[in-house]
Scaffold this motif. Structure first.
Motif, PDB file in Angstrom:
ATOM      1  N   LYS A  69       0.818  -1.132   0.047  1.00 31.47           N
ATOM      2  CA  LYS A  69       0.099   0.075  -0.261  1.00 31.47           C
ATOM      3  C   LYS A  69       0.716   1.268  -0.017  1.00 31.47           C
ATOM      4  O   LYS A  69       0.493   2.218  -0.555  1.00 31.47           O
ATOM      5  N   THR A  70       2.003   1.196   0.932  1.00 35.88           N
ATOM      6  CA  THR A  70       2.901   2.436   1.108  1.00 35.88           C
ATOM      7  C   THR A  70       3.489   2.738  -0.502  1.00 35.88           C
ATOM      8  O   THR A  70       4.088   3.745  -0.793  1.00 35.88           O
ATOM      9  N   LYS A  71       3.678   1.598  -1.196  1.00 32.44           N
ATOM     10  CA  LYS A  71       4.316   1.662  -2.466  1.00 32.44           C
ATOM     11  C   LYS A  71       3.350   1.761  -3.681  1.00 32.44           C
ATOM     12  O   LYS A  71       3.774   1.537  -5.005  1.00 32.44           O
ATOM     13  N   ARG A  72       2.220   1.902  -3.462  1.00 27.60           N
ATOM     14  CA  ARG A  72       1.220   1.725  -4.547  1.00 27.60           C
ATOM     15  C   ARG A  72       1.482   2.783  -5.755  1.00 27.60           C
ATOM     16  O   ARG A  72       1.315   2.240  -6.874  1.00 27.60           O
ATOM     17  N   ALA A  73       1.590   4.000  -5.538  1.00 32.96           N
ATOM     18  CA  ALA A  73       1.804   4.828  -6.840  1.00 32.96           C
ATOM     19  C   ALA A  73       3.171   4.385  -7.533  1.00 32.96           C
ATOM     20  O   ALA A  73       3.194   4.364  -8.781  1.00 32.96           O
ATOM     21  N   ASP A  74       4.268   3.989  -6.689  1.00 32.65           N
ATOM     22  CA  ASP A  74       5.431   3.526  -7.480  1.00 32.65           C
ATOM     23  C   ASP A  74       5.116   2.254  -8.302  1.00 32.65           C
ATOM     24  O   ASP A  74       5.764   2.093  -9.373  1.00 32.65           O
ATOM     25  N   SER A  75       4.491   1.320  -7.538  1.00 33.32           N
ATOM     26  CA  SER A  75       4.271   0.105  -8.294  1.00 33.32           C
ATOM     27  C   SER A  75       3.396   0.038  -9.506  1.00 33.32           C
ATOM     28  O   SER A  75       3.436  -0.589 -10.503  1.00 33.32           O
ATOM     29  N   LEU A  76       2.232   1.255  -9.381  1.00 34.04           N
ATOM     30  CA  LEU A  76       1.670   1.572 -10.575  1.00 34.04           C
ATOM     31  C   LEU A  76       2.485   1.939 -11.768  1.00 34.04           C
ATOM     32  O   LEU A  76       2.346   1.435 -13.013  1.00 34.04           O
ATOM     33  N   GLU A  77       3.321   2.869 -11.295  1.00 36.40           N
ATOM     34  CA  GLU A  77       3.989   3.414 -12.593  1.00 36.40           C
ATOM     35  C   GLU A  77       4.937   2.226 -13.266  1.00 36.40           C
ATOM     36  O   GLU A  77       5.420   2.093 -14.497  1.00 36.40           O
ATOM     37  N   TRP A  78       5.496   1.415 -12.285  1.00 33.54           N
ATOM     38  CA  TRP A  78       6.353   0.198 -12.698  1.00 33.54           C
ATOM     39  C   TRP A  78       5.638  -0.748 -13.547  1.00 33.54           C
ATOM     40  O   TRP A  78       6.071  -0.977 -14.713  1.00 33.54           O
ATOM     41  N   VAL A  79       4.302  -1.194 -12.919  1.00 29.53           N
ATOM     42  CA  VAL A  79       3.605  -2.068 -13.873  1.00 29.53           C
ATOM     43  C   VAL A  79       3.218  -1.517 -15.361  1.00 29.53           C
ATOM     44  O   VAL A  79       3.213  -2.197 -16.176  1.00 29.53           O
ATOM     45  N   PHE A  80       2.792  -0.014 -15.232  1.00 28.47           N
ATOM     46  CA  PHE A  80       2.531   0.451 -16.426  1.00 28.47           C
ATOM     47  C   PHE A  80       3.729   0.830 -17.537  1.00 28.47           C
ATOM     48  O   PHE A  80       3.414   0.576 -18.590  1.00 28.47           O
ATOM     49  N   GLY A  81       4.958   0.884 -16.827  1.00 28.86           N
ATOM     50  CA  GLY A  81       6.223   0.854 -17.840  1.00 28.86           C
ATOM     51  C   GLY A  81       6.498  -0.732 -18.069  1.00 28.86           C
ATOM     52  O   GLY A  81       6.738  -0.788 -19.405  1.00 28.86           O
ATOM     53  N   LEU A  82       5.934  -1.537 -17.559  1.00 26.04           N
ATOM     54  CA  LEU A  82       6.206  -3.192 -18.035  1.00 26.04           C
ATOM     55  C   LEU A  82       5.120  -3.538 -18.984  1.00 26.04           C
ATOM     56  O   LEU A  82       5.516  -4.052 -20.126  1.00 26.04           O
ATOM     57  N   MET A  83       4.009  -2.802 -18.802  1.00 25.44           N
ATOM     58  CA  MET A  83       2.679  -3.400 -19.541  1.00 25.44           C
ATOM     59  C   MET A  83       2.006  -2.049 -19.984  1.00 25.44           C
ATOM     60  O   MET A  83       0.896  -1.680 -19.324  1.00 25.44           O
TER      61      MET A  83
END
Length: 194
Positions: A69-83
């Motif tokens: 949860k604390t890394k949600r924004a970073d994780s979203l950018e990461w997965v959108f970068g991958l896909m």
């Protein structure tokens, strides 16, 4: 360090099970939500998305554990970068995505929890060859980013090209293992028709 191996269950006859050991001990008896907290994520065969939820809602569900949860924004950018296609589809209901997009969403949802070990069950099942390549490209990127990936897959050629270690199962038993089975004549004859 994760270790996986096949074993017989003392309480059930004639069943081969996978026993998974985490540095803290065996995890087979603990609830699924606690397994995810240990960093183990399973991407099931058949995707198993929430079809009535949007792509974004499915992704958010993947990041409900406190650390994620604390890394949600970073994780979203990461997965959108991958896909990147998922960013374009973030408001679309998961059930209306193409098969390849649904597979990517299933992978991305698993990644939202920030796993240490990601287990795939037949990631290429039912996908067109171009989409199979895209899925395996994502798996390769994950591997280079330091995520341990375990794949159960019948697409032998694709799997052998990206895996560091391979186990060939027949009737639930390991019959062969190695790091470069693509060059093994038995594998080439039995599984690749060469």
């Amino acid at each position: 360090m994760w270790r996986c191996f096949f074993c017989g269950n003392r309480h059930v006859q004639h069943v081969n099970l996978v026993e998974v050991l985490h540095p803290g001990g065996e995890i087979c008896a603990i609830p699924a939500y606690k397994v995810v907290d240990l960093g183990l994520v399973h991407i099931p065969e058949g995707r198993r998305l929430f079809p009535e939820l949007t792509t974004m809602e499915n992704l958010i569900l993947g990041s409900l554990r406190p650390e994620a949860k604390t890394k949600r924004a970073d994780s979203l950018e990461w997965v959108f970068g991958l896909m990147p296609r998922l960013r374009e589809r973030k408001s679309q209901f998961a059930g209306t995505l193409s098969g390849g997009e649904q597979q990517m969403l299933a992978v991305a949802r698993g990644l939202m929890s920030r796993p240490k070990l990601l287990m795939f069950d037949e990631p290429s099942l039912g996908l067109a060859p171009l989409l199979v390549k895209q899925v395996f490209d994502v798996v390769e990127k994950l591997r280079t980013e330091g995520i341990t990936v375990l794949i159960v897959e019948q697409n032998v050629r694709q799997s052998l090209q990206i895996c560091d270690r391979v186990y060939v199962l027949e009737n639930g038993r390991i019959i062969m293992e190695g790091s470069n089975l693509l060059e093994d004549d038995r594998v080439r004859e039995a599984y690749l028709g060469l």
